[in-house]
Design an enzyme around this catalytic site. Structure first.
Site, PDB file in Angstrom:
ATOM      1  N   GLU A 180       0.806  -1.226   0.000  1.00 18.95           N
ATOM      2  CA  GLU A 180       0.000   0.000   0.000  1.00 18.95           C
ATOM      3  C   GLU A 180       0.837   1.273   0.000  1.00 18.95           C
ATOM      4  O   GLU A 180       0.849   2.024   0.981  1.00 18.95           O
ATOM      5  CB  GLU A 180      -0.977  -0.012   1.191  1.00 18.95           C
ATOM      6  CG  GLU A 180      -1.925  -1.196   1.170  1.00 18.95           C
ATOM      7  CD  GLU A 180      -2.911  -1.196   2.348  1.00 18.95           C
ATOM      8  OE1 GLU A 180      -2.788  -0.352   3.247  1.00 18.95           O
ATOM      9  OE2 GLU A 180      -3.804  -2.059   2.351  1.00 18.95           O
ATOM     10  N   GLU A 366      -5.190  -8.582   0.554  1.00 13.52           N
ATOM     11  CA  GLU A 366      -5.844  -8.248   1.826  1.00 13.52           C
ATOM     12  C   GLU A 366      -7.321  -8.017   1.581  1.00 13.52           C
ATOM     13  O   GLU A 366      -7.705  -7.391   0.598  1.00 13.52           O
ATOM     14  CB  GLU A 366      -5.277  -6.963   2.456  1.00 13.52           C
ATOM     15  CG  GLU A 366      -3.929  -7.111   3.102  1.00 13.52           C
ATOM     16  CD  GLU A 366      -3.455  -5.814   3.772  1.00 13.52           C
ATOM     17  OE1 GLU A 366      -4.297  -5.012   4.213  1.00 13.52           O
ATOM     18  OE2 GLU A 366      -2.233  -5.627   3.820  1.00 13.52           O
TER      19      GLU A 366
END
Ligand code: IFM
Length: 458
Positions: A180, A366
């Site tokens: 991320e 995720e």
């Protein structure tokens, strides 16, 4: 081993492991800082998050992660749980401050040995190791020199990557360069919610550029150290909705998409930074050297997608630099963290990536939800909402695959409750409940469901 697989599966939505290919990767994701603890052990240096936790008001419950889930000591028990759940993969991250403990120092053998034991533990349990190289715990000694805003941090990252992949590359076949980058850059340097807590949009764009550059340079390095390595990056991506049909809101949604999604996807897939955002953010653009964009576009083997929720966007001329704002719609189902629950958003996002970008295998690296879990008098944790969340998102993934999305794996966030960054221990995402006083692990209803789902027809 407790028998976790005797749970009767609820019938809606109809979902079976067999709906996915036999070689599909089934795992859970974790990250070093959020679970390990062992903060000062075996030479580990201070990270920017250790320092951030010391600053009053930064972590909502005033906590830190110096013990967290004590995974540094309890990892065999934790890997046992992943195995009992029927998983065949396990995603973890490597703490850079355990590996390179001082600027220019040679790799710390004790730090590398910890990860070596962990990887061997995964392999012994039939879990393919998926290693993330950077999940936000930058060594503080690098932040003291300017952190990711400074181009030389890219070189330091490559030294860390080199040491780590040389050591583990014989056993780890799946590598994720960064988790991320949006959060590293924007939460760390624009809104300041994350370490190092800077609030400067121009700096955030520079950080973002260096993170992407370091990714592109790491890809061939990892491949040269790790035979048959598959290398990718994990992006947090969001499907977007406009707050209304008004042209201003629609344009605002496009701008938000430009920074939130396309700012990462476009350069990684060889298109450079999106022209509309380059124009809109002209005053804040990063320094970019001649071959940087070519490097960032170095081909990868897979794209990691972290999906949590869609965002609704409205025009906001008063909010620089993007002139957009997030709108919270009152009538939506939400998690305990107030994140919108939208399984179909996952399908929509994946189909969009398939349609807009070159063909690439996708792994859901995720997906998960936080609820205010309680331990019942009988010791159980009934997180029915989380169980349903997983079922519905897996059903959406099945639909995306039916629409031609080349999704090859799913990693639940997370194996166990852990240190949720600026929220401290107030947000629980685990399949396993952690009592942070006793460190007792209790498999939640969602974990029991996962186990029943993955162990059926095995
Ligand atoms: O806990 C985080 C993780 O570190 C990165 N992705 C989102 C999770 C939930 O907020």
């Amino acid at each position: 081993m407790t028998n976790l697989s005797t749970m009767v599966l609820p019938s809606q939505p109809a979902l079976a492991r067999d709906d996915f290919p036999a070689d599909f990767a089934w795992g859970c994701s974790t990250s070093s800082f959020q679970i390990e603890g062992g903060a000062g052990l075996d030479g580990r240096a201070e990270s920017i998050w250790d320092r951030f936790c010391q600053q009053p008001g930064k972590i909502r419950d005033g906590s830190n992660a110096s013990v967290a889930c004590d995974h540094y000591h309890r990892w065999p028990e934790d890997l046992d749980l992943a195995q009992e759940f029927g998983m065949n993969a396990y995603r973890f991250s490597i703490a850079w401050p355990r590996v390179i403990t001082e600027l220019g120092a040679k790799p710390n053998q004790r730090g590398l040995d910890f990860y070596s034991r962990l990887v061997d533990g995964m392999l012994e349990r039939g879990l393919q190791p998926w290693a993330t190289l950077y999940h936000w715990d930058l060594p503080q000694y690098l932040q003291n020199l300017g952190g990711w805003e400074r181009r030389a941090t890219v070189d330091a990252y490559l030294e860390f990557v080199d040491a780590t992949t040389r050591h583990l590359g014989d056993r780890v076949k799946h590598w994720i360069t960064h988790n991320e980058p949006w959060c590293t850059a924007m939460h760390g340097n624009w809104d300041g919610m994350h370490a190092p807590g800077q609030q400067n949009f121009k700096a955030a764009l520079q950080v973002c550029h260096h993170v992407l550059l370091s990714h592109g340079l790491a890809v061939p390095l990892i491949k040269s150290n790790a035979a048959q390595a598959q290398v990718g990056i994990a992006l947090s991506l969001h499907p977007l909705r406009s707050a209304s049909d008004a042209p201003e809101d629609m344009a605002a949604m496009q701008r938000h998409d430009g920074l939130r999604n396309r700012w990462f996807l476009d350069p990684l897939f060889g298109r450079g930074y999106p022209a509309d955002i380059l124009e809109h953010c002209a005053a804040d653009l990063p320094d970019i050297e001649a071959t940087d964009l070519e490097v960032i576009a170095t081909p990868i083997d897979f794209l990691g997608v972290n999906y949590y929720f869609p965002e609704t966007i409205a025009d906001a001329p008063e909010v620089p630099p993007l002139h957009t704002k997030l709108v919270v719609l009152p009538d939506r189902e939400r998690t305990g963290f107030a994140w919108e629950v939208a399984p179909d958003g996952m399908r929509e996002l994946l189909v969009r990536i398939k349609n807009d970008y070159p063909k690439i295998p996708i792994f859901l690296t995720e997906n998960g939800s936080s609820y205010d879990d309680q331990v019942e008098v009988d010791g159980s944790v009934c997180d029915t909402e989380r169980r349903n969340y997983f079922m519905r998102h897996l059903d959406a993934l099945k639909q995306a695959r039916a629409e031609g999305v080349d999704a090859r794996g799913y990693f639940a966030w997370s194996l166990m409750d852990n240190f949720e960054w600026a929220e401290g221990y107030l947000r629980r995402f685990g399949l396993v409940y952690i009592d942070f006083v006793t460190q007792k692990r209790t498999v939640k209803e969602s974990g029991r469901w996962f186990s029943a789902f993955l162990n059926q027809n095995k």
